[in-house]
Motif scaffolding. Structure first.
Motif, PDB file in Angstrom:
ATOM      1  N   PRO A 532      42.827  29.876  12.755  1.00 49.54           N
ATOM      2  CA  PRO A 532      42.145  31.177  12.722  1.00 49.54           C
ATOM      3  C   PRO A 532      41.352  31.339  11.423  1.00 49.54           C
ATOM      4  CG  PRO A 532      44.394  31.428  13.481  1.00 49.54           C
ATOM      5  CD  PRO A 532      44.264  30.011  13.037  1.00 49.54           C
ATOM      6  N   GLY A 533      40.103  31.769  11.554  1.00 49.96           N
ATOM      7  CA  GLY A 533      39.263  31.998  10.386  1.00 49.96           C
ATOM      8  C   GLY A 533      38.521  30.777   9.895  1.00 49.96           C
ATOM      9  N   THR A 534      38.744  29.625  10.531  1.00 51.02           N
ATOM     10  CA  THR A 534      38.088  28.380  10.121  1.00 51.02           C
ATOM     11  C   THR A 534      36.978  28.042  11.115  1.00 51.02           C
ATOM     12  OG1 THR A 534      40.142  27.556   9.170  1.00 51.02           O
ATOM     13  CG2 THR A 534      38.441  25.935   9.615  1.00 51.02           C
ATOM     14  N   THR A 535      35.842  27.552  10.605  1.00 54.50           N
ATOM     15  CA  THR A 535      34.719  27.195  11.461  1.00 54.50           C
ATOM     16  C   THR A 535      34.247  25.787  11.138  1.00 54.50           C
ATOM     17  OG1 THR A 535      33.041  28.020   9.913  1.00 54.50           O
ATOM     18  CG2 THR A 535      33.979  29.618  11.474  1.00 54.50           C
ATOM     19  N   GLU A 536      33.362  25.282  11.956  1.00 56.60           N
ATOM     20  CA  GLU A 536      32.779  23.959  11.739  1.00 56.60           C
ATOM     21  C   GLU A 536      32.097  23.870  10.380  1.00 56.60           C
ATOM     22  OE1 GLU A 536      32.145  20.116  12.950  1.00 56.60           O
ATOM     23  OE2 GLU A 536      32.725  21.552  14.492  1.00 56.60           O
ATOM     24  N   ALA A 537      31.484  24.978   9.948  1.00 63.52           N
ATOM     25  CA  ALA A 537      30.759  24.979   8.673  1.00 63.52           C
ATOM     26  C   ALA A 537      31.690  24.728   7.485  1.00 63.52           C
ATOM     27  CB  ALA A 537      30.033  26.313   8.495  1.00 63.52           C
ATOM     28  N   ASP A 538      32.958  25.105   7.616  1.00 63.05           N
ATOM     29  CA  ASP A 538      33.892  24.951   6.497  1.00 63.05           C
ATOM     30  C   ASP A 538      34.162  23.483   6.163  1.00 63.05           C
ATOM     31  OD1 ASP A 538      34.374  27.716   6.035  1.00 63.05           O
ATOM     32  OD2 ASP A 538      35.685  27.762   7.786  1.00 63.05           O
ATOM     33  N   ILE A 539      33.998  22.599   7.127  1.00 60.64           N
ATOM     34  CA  ILE A 539      34.293  21.186   6.883  1.00 60.64           C
ATOM     35  C   ILE A 539      33.060  20.304   7.050  1.00 60.64           C
ATOM     36  CG2 ILE A 539      36.704  21.460   7.595  1.00 60.64           C
ATOM     37  CD1 ILE A 539      35.946  20.182  10.276  1.00 60.64           C
ATOM     38  N   ALA A 540      31.901  20.918   7.317  1.00 58.71           N
ATOM     39  CA  ALA A 540      30.692  20.139   7.596  1.00 58.71           C
ATOM     40  C   ALA A 540      30.298  19.243   6.432  1.00 58.71           C
ATOM     41  CB  ALA A 540      29.541  21.084   7.949  1.00 58.71           C
ATOM     42  N   LYS A 541      30.515  19.708   5.190  1.00 58.49           N
ATOM     43  CA  LYS A 541      30.068  18.937   4.022  1.00 58.49           C
ATOM     44  C   LYS A 541      30.755  17.584   3.907  1.00 58.49           C
ATOM     45  CE  LYS A 541      33.316  20.799   0.608  1.00 58.49           C
ATOM     46  NZ  LYS A 541      33.427  21.428  -0.737  1.00 58.49           N
ATOM     47  N   TRP A 542      31.919  17.443   4.569  1.00 63.36           N
ATOM     48  CA  TRP A 542      32.641  16.177   4.483  1.00 63.36           C
ATOM     49  C   TRP A 542      32.093  15.129   5.453  1.00 63.36           C
ATOM     50  CZ3 TRP A 542      35.593  15.934   0.368  1.00 63.36           C
ATOM     51  CH2 TRP A 542      36.148  17.124  -0.153  1.00 63.36           C
ATOM     52  N   ASN A 543      31.332  15.574   6.445  1.00 67.47           N
ATOM     53  CA  ASN A 543      30.687  14.652   7.395  1.00 67.47           C
ATOM     54  C   ASN A 543      31.693  13.664   7.995  1.00 67.47           C
ATOM     55  OD1 ASN A 543      28.506  13.631   8.861  1.00 67.47           O
ATOM     56  ND2 ASN A 543      28.017  12.094   7.289  1.00 67.47           N
ATOM     57  N   ARG A 544      32.757  14.213   8.544  1.00 64.85           N
ATOM     58  CA  ARG A 544      33.803  13.381   9.152  1.00 64.85           C
ATOM     59  C   ARG A 544      33.820  13.597  10.671  1.00 64.85           C
ATOM     60  NH1 ARG A 544      37.461  11.471   5.245  1.00 64.85           N
ATOM     61  NH2 ARG A 544      36.299  11.392   3.272  1.00 64.85           N
ATOM     62  N   GLY A 545      34.449  12.664  11.376  1.00 66.14           N
ATOM     63  CA  GLY A 545      34.532  12.729  12.823  1.00 66.14           C
ATOM     64  C   GLY A 545      35.551  13.751  13.292  1.00 66.14           C
ATOM     65  N   PRO A 546      35.594  13.994  14.595  1.00 69.68           N
ATOM     66  CA  PRO A 546      36.500  15.023  15.145  1.00 69.68           C
ATOM     67  C   PRO A 546      37.977  14.670  15.021  1.00 69.68           C
ATOM     68  CG  PRO A 546      35.433  13.800  16.914  1.00 69.68           C
ATOM     69  CD  PRO A 546      34.763  13.374  15.645  1.00 69.68           C
ATOM     70  N   ASP A 547      38.291  13.391  14.789  1.00 69.34           N
ATOM     71  CA  ASP A 547      39.689  12.998  14.666  1.00 69.34           C
ATOM     72  C   ASP A 547      40.166  12.975  13.216  1.00 69.34           C
ATOM     73  OD1 ASP A 547      38.108  10.879  13.931  1.00 69.34           O
ATOM     74  OD2 ASP A 547      39.389   9.348  14.855  1.00 69.34           O
ATOM     75  N   GLN A 548      39.312  13.404  12.281  1.00 71.67           N
ATOM     76  CA  GLN A 548      39.697  13.443  10.874  1.00 71.67           C
ATOM     77  C   GLN A 548      40.725  14.548  10.626  1.00 71.67           C
ATOM     78  OE1 GLN A 548      38.839  11.628   7.960  1.00 71.67           O
ATOM     79  NE2 GLN A 548      40.467  12.906   7.114  1.00 71.67           N
ATOM     80  N   LEU A 549      41.798  14.203   9.927  1.00 73.41           N
ATOM     81  CA  LEU A 549      42.811  15.192   9.565  1.00 73.41           C
ATOM     82  C   LEU A 549      42.402  15.883   8.274  1.00 73.41           C
ATOM     83  CD1 LEU A 549      45.634  16.415  10.135  1.00 73.41           C
ATOM     84  CD2 LEU A 549      46.593  14.550   8.746  1.00 73.41           C
ATOM     85  N   PHE A 550      42.409  17.223   8.287  1.00 72.46           N
ATOM     86  CA  PHE A 550      42.065  18.021   7.113  1.00 72.46           C
ATOM     87  C   PHE A 550      43.274  18.820   6.644  1.00 72.46           C
ATOM     88  CE2 PHE A 550      37.769  17.218   8.552  1.00 72.46           C
ATOM     89  CZ  PHE A 550      37.023  17.187   7.374  1.00 72.46           C
ATOM     90  N   LEU A 551      43.356  19.004   5.333  1.00 69.39           N
ATOM     91  CA  LEU A 551      44.334  19.912   4.740  1.00 69.39           C
ATOM     92  C   LEU A 551      43.663  21.249   4.490  1.00 69.39           C
ATOM     93  CD1 LEU A 551      47.147  20.345   3.355  1.00 69.39           C
ATOM     94  CD2 LEU A 551      46.024  19.696   1.207  1.00 69.39           C
ATOM     95  N   ARG A 552      44.239  22.301   5.043  1.00 69.46           N
ATOM     96  CA  ARG A 552      43.762  23.666   4.806  1.00 69.46           C
ATOM     97  C   ARG A 552      44.747  24.341   3.862  1.00 69.46           C
ATOM     98  NH1 ARG A 552      44.481  29.067   7.668  1.00 69.46           N
ATOM     99  NH2 ARG A 552      42.453  30.132   7.585  1.00 69.46           N
ATOM    100  N   PHE A 553      44.252  24.871   2.752  1.00 70.80           N
ATOM    101  CA  PHE A 553      45.133  25.509   1.787  1.00 70.80           C
ATOM    102  C   PHE A 553      44.522  26.813   1.289  1.00 70.80           C
ATOM    103  CE2 PHE A 553      42.415  22.546  -0.514  1.00 70.80           C
ATOM    104  CZ  PHE A 553      42.001  23.251  -1.633  1.00 70.80           C
ATOM    105  N   SER A 554      45.392  27.671   0.805  1.00 68.31           N
ATOM    106  CA  SER A 554      44.943  28.975   0.313  1.00 68.31           C
ATOM    107  C   SER A 554      45.256  29.104  -1.166  1.00 68.31           C
ATOM    108  CB  SER A 554      45.642  30.100   1.083  1.00 68.31           C
ATOM    109  OG  SER A 554      47.045  30.065   0.849  1.00 68.31           O
ATOM    110  N   ARG A 555      44.526  29.958  -1.839  1.00 69.15           N
ATOM    111  CA  ARG A 555      44.818  30.322  -3.221  1.00 69.15           C
ATOM    112  C   ARG A 555      44.364  31.751  -3.447  1.00 69.15           C
ATOM    113  NH1 ARG A 555      40.316  29.843  -6.488  1.00 69.15           N
ATOM    114  NH2 ARG A 555      38.516  28.785  -5.561  1.00 69.15           N
ATOM    115  N   ASN A 556      44.874  32.357  -4.502  1.00 65.63           N
ATOM    116  CA  ASN A 556      44.556  33.751  -4.816  1.00 65.63           C
ATOM    117  C   ASN A 556      43.454  33.790  -5.870  1.00 65.63           C
ATOM    118  OD1 ASN A 556      46.594  34.682  -3.091  1.00 65.63           O
ATOM    119  ND2 ASN A 556      48.130  34.516  -4.700  1.00 65.63           N
ATOM    120  N   GLU A 557      42.272  34.150  -5.451  1.00 67.83           N
ATOM    121  CA  GLU A 557      41.118  34.212  -6.358  1.00 67.83           C
ATOM    122  C   GLU A 557      41.029  35.589  -6.991  1.00 67.83           C
ATOM    123  OE1 GLU A 557      36.791  34.098  -4.990  1.00 67.83           O
ATOM    124  OE2 GLU A 557      37.127  32.028  -5.695  1.00 67.83           O
ATOM    125  N   CYS A 558      40.865  35.596  -8.315  1.00 68.33           N
ATOM    126  CA  CYS A 558      40.807  36.866  -9.043  1.00 68.33           C
ATOM    127  C   CYS A 558      39.516  37.600  -8.722  1.00 68.33           C
ATOM    128  CB  CYS A 558      40.906  36.588 -10.546  1.00 68.33           C
ATOM    129  SG  CYS A 558      41.071  38.082 -11.537  1.00 68.33           S
TER     130      CYS A 558
END
Length: 576
Positions: A532-558
């Motif tokens: 939820p909240g993730t789109t194709e644009a969020d990972i587009a810069k990595w130019n990886r295939g559809p089977d690529q495993l990604f780590l999604r992580f959060s942090r608290n930005e001031c």
């Protein structure tokens, strides 16, 4: 294996008194700790401890039996099967079940395999994979077209596993499968998938097993005391313990096995086994409570938990405190009798590491602040110390750990420490121990946990250096010479209550400020859908295939005002 199961829920009964206790305790109608050759309850009261004679299981009878269980006419194939069984019985079963559950793996399962070919095939598959734990090119049942690339053991395992699954499916289609045999087969298939590193397959089987248990409870007929005891005393506790692994990735089918159950505060343990079962329930209830708190606090404009959450926290804290008090009494009694074996020492260290993990988790779950973990450094250090001691009971003759264990082990506490402790030396010690632990624990590969923990640590530290380069570089420079490892002397065993000396403490908040600390993480592949909240644009810069495993992580930005934080999400590819 795909099984259609009844989804209805029946009445629940959790862990009644075991039928495997000594005859003396049965006559006295008290709970037996089942220690061999004499239980603690009898020896502590000066009574003679006697166990009912069991028909001994003989591995020789299986190996030398002139009627082979294999249907193959090939003598060499029969020999390999029997050799695999011998290896399973002598080596694999003990490691898989741990010190507290050997009877199921070395007695119950081998007895069933003598009249159930599917179970025989499953345990010799486990044996072949356990002896040659190098990962197959892909899960076994997908490897038939590439069998020439497999070792002999893996080729054997491929044939045996395929034969076992086919036999179970055929029995299901014919409506002739014994539900208990089906459940034992499910446990063995989970093992096979886990050893191969197929966590998704193992978890799918786990879900099916939970549903099958629910069905069994509804169908349990009067007079089936033996099978009911096997289900409630042995098989269900296995699934409950595996539930702690399922919870670590947000999957909670284990709760279906604990419905309508409220656990009283524990005042006394008869054995390490009963102490383990009690901490396992806490290892389910506390993470579930943490998830509830996180979901509530993640809502917009919510800064505090409601009062009923605090009431629940106090209740869980009392149970955790009482567990530790009862555990201390048990250990004092065992030491007084000079009954502590290497296995018991290892088990006690493991249980203490879980207690420390749950303690930290419980007292930090009502706030989303990530710097609050810094106050629990002594607890993190104790986790590392206990996890350094626990594996000594399972070390093999060559100094290594077994490749796989189905039971609780040090993986979860060390994984938790690697993510939540930001003190550099303690964190690196946890990662070093995680690399040395049994490769596969429950559903998961420790190497993957360690790799992800390393990535999280490097992300936090590199960004902290960018924010506060001068101060951070000066303090972190001393650690670079270790290349991420901790000298062995710093993990030397110490007293039961002491902590491992991690060296001078660096003010963690200065090293890793809130803004760069990583919160909840998850993995995904675009081919399976986006979180939820993730789109194709969020990972587009990595130019990886559809089977690529990604780590999604959060942090608290001031925020711009400097007095509030906003949760942001980021992504990195995982290549291992």
């Amino acid at each position: 294996m795909s099984v259609r199961l009844d989804q209805s829920k029946g009445p629940s009964r959790v862990l009644p008194r075991s039928k495997l206790g000594c005859r003396t305790c049965k006559i006295r109608r008290v709970k037996c700790g089942e220690e061999k050759p004499s239980c603690v309850r009898c020896t502590s009261t000066g009574r003679k401890c006697e166990y009912e004679a069991k028909r001994p299981f003989s591995i020789i009878s299986v190996i030398a039996n002139p009627l082979p269980l294999s249907l193959s006419p090939n003598t060499n194939t029969v020999w390999r099967e029997r050799r695999a069984f011998a290896y399973y019985f002598e080596y694999a079963a003990t490691s898989i079940g741990g010190g507290l559950d050997v009877d199921f793996w070395r007695s119950v399962v081998p007895q069933v395999c003598r009249y159930e070919p599917a179970v025989w095939d499953a345990i010799i598959t486990i044996s072949a994979l356990f002896e040659s734990p190098q990962q197959c090119p892909r899960p076994l049942l997908q490897s038939r077209d590439n069998s020439t690339a497999l070792t002999q053991n893996h080729q054997d395992a491929l044939g045996w596993y395929s034969r076992s699954v086919s036999a179970v499916r055929q029995r299901i289609e014919q409506g002739s499968v014994d539900v208990f045999v089906g459940l034992i087969s499910c446990v063995l298939f989970i093992c096979i998938e886990a050893i191969q590193g197929n966590a998704d397959g193992a978890l799918q089987l786990y879900h099916q097993g939970v549903q099958l248990i629910i069905t069994l409870r509804r169908q349990q007929a009067p007079g089936a005391a033996g099978k009911a005891s096997l289900l409630e005393d042995t098989i269900i506790p296995i699934f409950v313990r595996l539930g702690t692994f399922a919870l670590s990735i947000g999957r909670t089918p284990v709760t279906a096995l604990l419905q309508d159950t409220e656990y009283a505060l524990t005042e006394q343990f008869d054995s390490l086994k009963s102490a383990r079962e009690a901490i396992v329930i806490l290892a389910i209830d506390i993470p579930l409570f943490e998830t509830t708190c996180t979901e509530h606090l993640s809502q917009p404009n919510v800064t505090h938990v409601p009062e009923e959450f605090n009431t629940r926290l106090f209740s869980l804290a009392a149970r955790l405190r009482n567990w530790h008090t009862a555990f201390d009494k048990l250990m004092t009694a065992l030491r007084a009798k000079d009954m502590l074996s290497l296995q018991q020492i290892g088990t006690s260290a493991l249980l203490l590491s879980y207690h420390e993990m749950l303690y930290i988790m419980l007292y930090t779950c009502t706030s989303l602040s990530l710097t609050q973990f810094d106050a629990y450094l002594p607890n993190f250090q104790n986790i590392v110390e206990q996890c350094a001691n626990a594996p000594k009971a399972s070390v093999r003759s060559d100094g290594t750990q077994p490749p796989f264990t189905f039971e609780l082990n040090v993986g979860l506490p060390l994984w938790f420490t690697s993510l939540r402790c930001r003190e550099p030396r303690t964190r690196r010690a946890a990662l070093a121990l995680l690399h040395q632990a049994p490769s596969v624990q429950g559903f998961f590969q420790c190497s993957i946990w360690a790799s992800v923990g390393q990535i999280v640590m490097e992300l936090e530290e590199s960004r902290a250096m960018e924010m506060n380069a001068a101060h951070y570089t000066q303090n972190l420079g001393a650690l670079e010479s270790t290349n991420g490892s901790i000298p062995g002397s710093e993990l030397a065993p110490s007293s039961h209550s002491a902590h491992v000396d991690m060296g001078p403490r660096i003010p963690t908040a200065l090293l890793i400020p809130e803004e760069v600390r990583i919160g909840p993480i998850s993995g995904f592949r675009s081919m399976d859908g986006f979180p939820p909240g993730t789109t194709e644009a969020d990972i587009a810069k990595w130019n990886r295939g559809p089977d690529q495993l990604f780590l999604r992580f959060s942090r608290n930005e001031c925020g711009l005002a400097g007095n509030s934080y906003e949760t942001v999400y980021e992504y990195v590819p995982l290549d291992f």
